[in-house]
Scaffold this active site. Sequence first.
Site, mmCIF file in Angstrom:
data_model
loop_
_atom_site.group_PDB
_atom_site.id
_atom_site.type_symbol
_atom_site.label_atom_id
_atom_site.label_comp_id
_atom_site.label_asym_id
_atom_site.label_seq_id
_atom_site.Cartn_x
_atom_site.Cartn_y
_atom_site.Cartn_z
ATOM 1 N N HIS A 323 101.089 51.965 92.766
ATOM 2 C CA HIS A 323 100.521 52.452 94.023
ATOM 3 C C HIS A 323 99.298 51.601 94.335
ATOM 4 O O HIS A 323 98.505 51.297 93.442
ATOM 5 C CB HIS A 323 100.129 53.920 93.903
ATOM 6 C CG HIS A 323 101.297 54.835 93.671
ATOM 7 N ND1 HIS A 323 101.283 55.830 92.722
ATOM 8 C CD2 HIS A 323 102.517 54.892 94.241
ATOM 9 C CE1 HIS A 323 102.440 56.475 92.734
ATOM 10 N NE2 HIS A 323 103.199 55.918 93.648
ATOM 11 N N TRP A 544 96.765 52.372 88.444
ATOM 12 C CA TRP A 544 97.148 52.579 87.040
ATOM 13 C C TRP A 544 98.492 53.315 86.932
ATOM 14 O O TRP A 544 98.724 54.054 85.987
ATOM 15 C CB TRP A 544 96.055 53.342 86.277
ATOM 16 C CG TRP A 544 94.712 52.699 86.377
ATOM 17 C CD1 TRP A 544 94.254 51.647 85.633
ATOM 18 C CD2 TRP A 544 93.645 53.032 87.266
ATOM 19 N NE1 TRP A 544 92.978 51.300 86.020
ATOM 20 C CE2 TRP A 544 92.570 52.133 87.012
ATOM 21 C CE3 TRP A 544 93.481 54.003 88.261
ATOM 22 C CZ2 TRP A 544 91.368 52.181 87.709
ATOM 23 C CZ3 TRP A 544 92.287 54.040 88.957
ATOM 24 C CH2 TRP A 544 91.245 53.150 88.673
ATOM 25 N N HIS A 545 99.372 53.069 87.904
ATOM 26 C CA HIS A 545 100.659 53.764 87.963
ATOM 27 C C HIS A 545 101.816 52.780 87.828
ATOM 28 O O HIS A 545 102.789 52.827 88.568
ATOM 29 C CB HIS A 545 100.782 54.537 89.285
ATOM 30 C CG HIS A 545 99.765 55.612 89.454
ATOM 31 N ND1 HIS A 545 99.548 56.248 90.664
ATOM 32 C CD2 HIS A 545 98.908 56.179 88.577
ATOM 33 C CE1 HIS A 545 98.587 57.148 90.511
ATOM 34 N NE2 HIS A 545 98.185 57.121 89.257
ATOM 35 N N SER A 546 101.742 51.879 86.887
ATOM 36 C CA SER A 546 102.755 50.836 86.711
ATOM 37 C C SER A 546 104.082 51.438 86.250
ATOM 38 O O SER A 546 104.108 52.274 85.338
ATOM 39 C CB SER A 546 102.276 49.815 85.683
ATOM 40 O OG SER A 546 101.025 49.277 86.047
#
Length: 614
Positions: A323, A544-546
């Site tokens: 995101h 931090w939404h890999s």
Amino acid sequence: MSTPTLINEEYDIVIAGGGTAACVIAGRLAAADANLRVLLLEAGPTTHNDPAHTQPLSFLSHLAPGSRTTRAHVSQPSTALGGRTTIVPSGQCLGGGGSVNFMMYTRPSASDYDDWETVYQNPGWGSKYLIPLLKKIETYQAPGGGPTHGTDGPLGVSRGGFFSDLAGQFLQVARKLDPDRAQKPDDADTNDLETINVYTRWLKWINAETGTRSDVPHNVIYPLKDTRPNLHILTGAHVKHVTFDDENHATGVAYTLNPLFHPDGPKDTRTVRGTKLTLVSAGAFGSPGILERSGIGAKDVLERVGVKQRVDLPSVGENYQDHNILFLEFFAADEAQTMDAIFRNEEGALDVVAAEFGKSRKEISMHNSIDAGIKWRPKPSEVAELGPEFQEYWDSYFANAPDKPVLWIGVGSAFIEDPTLVPRRKYFTLAIFTEHPVARGHVHIGHADDVSAPEDFVPGYLESKVDVQPLTWGYKFAREIARRMPHFRGEPPVLHPAFSQSGPAAVVAHAEGPISFDAPRIVYSEEDERALEAFARAIVATTWHSLGTCAMKPREQGGVVDPRLNVYGVRGLKVADLSIPPSNVSANTYGTALAIGEKAAVIIAEEFGIKGVV
């Protein structure tokens, strides 16, 4: 738990990686069958009873320079970002991201999971199958709730112990400024996988009874250490690659000890056998790397670093998604309730919080500075405002999925990025991130043997104009909210676009108070719009939404694993973590990592005939 000298030569299941999903899988399987020998290998340190992990307000310490609980992944320079690189941290400790993240409790839309089942042909992965697993892991401790929430799971969900006045102002102003959005009370359930467009208080993965972070190690893994000797965990262990027999059947893994945590340990490469299953669960960055070092991937990628190809699977490491977020900082009044002093540890402020930890369930230590927000979906008139490129994307993707939001917009009671970079005073932050960006990136290994070598990493941020337009619209709307909040005291000029200083969009560096609520909304010139887009490209960052780099979909459509999580082209090898989602979810990803862990445990239990994992 285990030390390097106590690791056996073989186990029934060897798990490469020790993040959120891996810990759920290991804990559920070991608890269900005391005879099942399970080994979990994690590259980072243990987290047991470490206040940096258990006390919620300590979360930003994991993003500090020199952190040993996260790993920084540096991207290639991007022309879409003006030639700059980006840095994306990932958790590197037992529990992974769930032990270091912001603890945001956000569930996606049901259609996000339904897409996994229908669009990408993964039977059993739709929302009706995953909702029971989401319920299983949680105890919902907030007001309201409903049938999609759990009541007796190991992880507590609450409001935390504090509600800042800035969050209250954000909700009051946003609801009044945007009355067409749904007006619901603060205890309304907005995480039922269908509700959107509600300004509301935001929940946290914080246990209301203990005041601690709701992570998997402390609530699933560590409680087993005295009752389940069949579960072994080795921290500080880098998995290099999977081992195979001559029939392409996975037999285990090769690993080395991480010198950061075993400075005096042996330097040689060791192997451990998995007699029934080898499971890779090292996240969106780690899992494709393990597969590629094992010879599973695209021929050109492997040849470039000197790895002999075992299986031609060109989509390994592709489909990277995240995101895209903008953090918009504003000056706050001196009397505002912010976390700035604590995040900077001014005069021992964090020590005072730590000393008070556990004495009250209303304390500030049960906090992450983020108390309110909205899953925002545009009205028809707003779709047109977003731009013609976005209009096409809307028509093809969003229009027939009414539960899908486009943005998340929320307030943080602090300067959320690195607070040492700005003068000491009080701030508040409005954050905006895109829930379903179009662009895709990739993550590939940069070395055949060195697990710590920099990757070939391209995040894809803002490579499509479609991804820029919601962010710039969101900036303008969030700015209207911020300037009307009673604690607004100005906009730090270097942290906002270079608008024309002679026009209505000019940055207000200092303000005695908010603007009038009835003031007209700012009209942006073409020059201002260009400045805003340049600003977005200059500061857009990771949320931090890999995810997505070992996608679960048909092989001929770019898949890496099948719906049973088996890696195509080999036997005895599965992947289960945030690398498997074929498409994005409109939420912080911790809850989805938990669901994947629960689903994987069910699948493995079914295949092994283990009872009690449902």
